[in-house]
Each structure stands twice: as C-alpha cells, then as structure tokens.
Design an enzyme around this catalytic site. Structure first.
Site, short mmCIF file in Angstrom:
data_model
loop_
_atom_site.label_atom_id
_atom_site.label_comp_id
_atom_site.label_asym_id
_atom_site.label_seq_id
_atom_site.Cartn_x
_atom_site.Cartn_y
_atom_site.Cartn_z
N PHE A 79 -2.48 0.91 30.43
CA PHE A 79 -2.64 -1.02 29.51
C PHE A 79 -1.04 -1.09 29.06
O PHE A 79 -1.05 0.29 27.51
CB PHE A 79 -3.57 -0.96 28.61
CG PHE A 79 -3.82 -2.53 28.69
CD1 PHE A 79 -4.48 -3.29 29.81
CD2 PHE A 79 -3.49 -3.13 27.34
CE1 PHE A 79 -4.56 -4.65 29.07
CE2 PHE A 79 -3.49 -4.41 27.05
CZ PHE A 79 -4.09 -5.21 27.94
N LYS A 126 0.50 -4.31 17.47
CA LYS A 126 -0.69 -4.34 16.79
C LYS A 126 -1.36 -4.36 15.22
O LYS A 126 -0.86 -5.22 14.42
CB LYS A 126 -1.67 -3.40 17.73
CG LYS A 126 -1.96 -4.27 19.24
CD LYS A 126 -3.41 -3.36 19.33
CE LYS A 126 -4.05 -3.93 20.69
NZ LYS A 126 -3.53 -2.98 21.55
N ASP A 180 4.99 3.40 24.40
CA ASP A 180 4.22 2.20 24.27
C ASP A 180 3.12 2.88 22.90
O ASP A 180 2.37 2.95 23.53
CB ASP A 180 3.72 1.60 25.60
CG ASP A 180 2.87 0.15 24.89
OD1 ASP A 180 2.93 0.16 23.65
OD2 ASP A 180 1.70 -0.69 26.06
#
Ligand SMILES: *Cc1c(COP(=O)(O)O)cnc(C)c1O
Length: 398
Positions: free
Chosen positions: A135, A251, A222
């Site tokens: 993702f 995040k 990532d």
C-alpha cells in the site's frame, strides 16, 4: 447514536465506513467522545499520534509557533526545513530531504525521483518493482503501485512502468527483472501495514540491497507507517542494518500535524532540480516545528526504547491471552506495530471494540491492528489485552 452521527454529516462525501462515534478531546492514549464516553486509543490516528493526545510539551511549542508563523512559501528559505532535514537525515544516515504533507505525496515524489534517475541515464521507459499486498497511497501513481485491487478498481487506466513481485522471495525478484534494462528502482514497505502487517525478512532486505547495488537500482523504502520509532528503531529497515537510497515518511512524523518527507542520499539526492518538483504547503513552519518537536520529545522521553519494551510486553500479553485460541492464526509485530491475524474476516470487531472502549482497526480483512502512541505504558498495554481478549474469544466462538 449511529443515526445521530450520520445525520450530522450529510454534506461530507461518503468515502469512509465510519465507526458511529465522534471524538471530542484526548489526553495521552485516552480519548472522549461527544457524549463523554472514554476510550483507550489503540489506533493512534493510524500510527500518527506518536506522542499521544495533548502532549504537555508539544502543545505549547505548536501554540508558540502558530502565533509566530504558520505558513510562508517555498519562495523563501524556511529555517525549520533545514533543522528537520538535519535531524531526519542524521538518524537515517542519509543526506537530503524534501518536505510534503502526506504519505502518498512522499511516495509520488519517490516515484518521480526513480523515473528521472532512469531517464537521466538514458532509460526512456523506466520501470519500478513493487509488491503484492503493498500500500503506497491513493493518487493515480501510488494507487498503481499499491497491490490491493480494491484500491485500484474503477480508477483505470492505471500507469505503466510497474513490475509486481511477491514479498520475501529473492528468486521471484530476480526472475521478474532478468535481462530487463528498464528497471530503475525497487519500492517496498519494510513492514506492509495496510496489507496485513507482514514484515519483509531481514535477510530479504539485505539481499534486495545487494541486488540494487549490483544493478544500479534505487532501493526506495516506504516507511510512512512503520518508521519514526514505531518498531523501536528510528526506521524499520535499520533492523536489517541497511541504508536505502530513498525513504518516505509521513504518518507519525508530526504527531498529528500533516508532514510528509522524502529522504535521499547518493545519486538519488541530486536527481530533482529547481522546477522539477514542489509543494505549496510542504515544509511550512508549523509542520516543521511539529516534526522537530516530535523528534526532540521522542528523544528526551526515550520513546524508541519505550516502543520496543512496551511493544514486546503487549505482544507477549496478546500471545499469552490469544495465541492458543482456535481461530487466532498469529500474533506478530515489532515494537508498537502489532497485528493479531484471525482465520476469518473480523471487521465487525472495530465497532465492537469501540463499544467496549477500545479503538483499533482491522486491515486485510482479518488482521487486528494496534498502532498506539509510542508513549503507551505497560499498564495501558495490559488494559488493551484485557479489553481485546474477551471480544476476540466471543467473536471466534460465534
Ligand atoms: C498510510 C500509508 C500511505 C499513504 O499515506 P497518506 O498520508 O494517507 O497519503 C502510504 N504508505 C504507507 C505504507 C502507508 O501506511
């Protein structure tokens, strides 16, 4: 309650299957809804609220910053960018940073770096290796890089230039790229978050690093979800002792203030030139202050060590309570990114846990995800286990 909350948002696009509660305030790892009900926050805004809610040192620092300057423009130097870039690159053993606002933007920038890195070498149609179950975000490029068909379906045509392989299988990667001169980079999550909390093995990360070196490919990690101390090291890949060429963060980087970053070193850090890339909001003084204070407070409060210790305690507690319950496949994780995989879809547990006073999420249909603030204490971890265990037992007995 459901009807009340839904009726309260008739003008908001219906893009989320929301839990029927509305939160009003928080303190540490506790939050309260508009009716005064208290919850233990096992989700941390999806691995965002690194320092928990209303942190007594973060909030005054941000208040001071807001009163000074919120936003200027990248027309001008922003001293906070240099400061945060220095703090991040030092901890990552990399050299340069670009600032944006979200995870997908960071990955979009990484993809642009990889493509231009290839084009600059004379590769007209650069290709990037990505993974099953990955993702990377919901823009057209990052959605194409994402492995989950549910994220992509309905939004075609997708982009060219991606090769997909299975995780943790070096031969599959070698075969898929064999004799292909267009490969420029490998993009992966060291721990797949949305894909169900699946880690890449240490040996696999080391093997891919070697393969990238041998072929002149960029290794692009990532770390939007697993980075920023969550695993007990600054970045999840550091457990493998490697350094990537490009790393993306977002995040947890600003403890709730939107901040995204792309770190690079070596050739990758020199690909983008003035005019090649930019962001109106990216790197503004408020966002940079949030990032700088987050790192400062993490260090002063020993939160890497806390994430490692309390995470191990939480995982052991869950393993003991649930490990041998029929229907529980596995309890896994590193630090405070923990998944409990069941043998069946368990999305209903999100609402049930909220009713019981615990916030969590379910990824990949059947993995309960816990990504709380890195300030979580052992006592709070025990509370999570005590709240979650009867819910899972009752659900699996149905
Ligand atoms: C959440 C996430 C993204 C996307 O971040 P946004 O801020 O929602 O765009 C990308 N990669 C990973 C690994 C993520 O967990």
């Amino acid at each position: 309650m459901t009807a009340l909350i839904e009726a309260a948002s008739p003008h908001v696009m219906n893009t989320y299957g929301r839990v029927p509660i509305a939160l009003e305030r928080g303190q540490g790892v506790r939050v309260w809804d508009v009716n005064g009900k208290q919850y233990l926050d096992g989700l941390g805004g999806i691995a965002v609220n690194t320092l928990g809610h209303n942190h007594p040192r973060l909030v005054p620092a941000l208040q001071e910053q807001i009163a000074k300057l919120i936003h200027t423009s990248n027309y001008y130097h922003v001293p906070g960018q240099e400061e945060l870039a220095r703090l991040l690159t030092g901890r990552a053993r990399m050299t340069n940073a670009f600032f944006c606002n979200t995870g997908l933007e960071a990955n979009e920038c990484a993809i642009k770096i990889a493509r231009k890195y290839g084009v600059d070498k004379g590769i007209e149609k650069p290709e990037i290796v990505v993974y099953d179950h990955a993702f990377h975000g919901r823009s057209i490029a990052t959605m194409t890089a994402t492995g989950n068909p549910k994220v992509r379906n309905g939004f075609g045509p997708l982009l060219e230039g991606f090769i997909r392989v299975a995780p943790n299988d070096i031969e599959a990667l070698q075969e898929a790229t064999e004799g292909n001169p267009n490969v420029v980079a490998v993009l992966m999550e060291p721990i797949q978050g949305e894909g169900g909390l699946h880690p890449m093995r240490v040996e696999y990360l080391q093997q891919v690093r070697k393969l990238c070196d041998a072929n002149g490919w960029l290794l692009m990690l990532d770390e939007v979800q697993a980075g920023m101390g969550r695993t007990g090291k600054w970045f999840a890949h550091q457990w493998a002792g490697i350094v990537p060429d490009v790393m993306t963060l977002a995040k947890g980087l600003g403890s709730g203030v939107p901040v995204g970053a792309v770190l690079a070193h070596g050739a990758a850090s020199e690909v983008l030139k003035p005019g090649n890339h930019g962001s109106t909001f990216g790197g503004n003084p408020l966002a940079m202050r949030a990032g700088v204070e987050t790192i400062r407070i993490m260090e002063e409060e020993g939160l890497l060590q806390n994430a490692a210790d309390v995470g191990a305690h939480l995982k052991a507690g869950l393993q003991q309570a649930l490990g041998s319950v029929p229907g529980v496949n596995e309890v896994r994780g590193q630090g405070l990114i923990i998944g409990v995989e069941l043998d069946r879809p368990c999305g209903v547990l999100i609402d049930r846990a909220a009713q019981a006073g615990l916030l969590l999420s379910v990824t990949a249909d059947r993995v309960i995800r816990l990504v709380p603030a890195l300030t979580l204490t052992r006592a709070e971890a025990d509370e999570i286990v005590a709240l979650l265990t009867p819910l899972v037992q009752a659900f699996l007995a149905e």
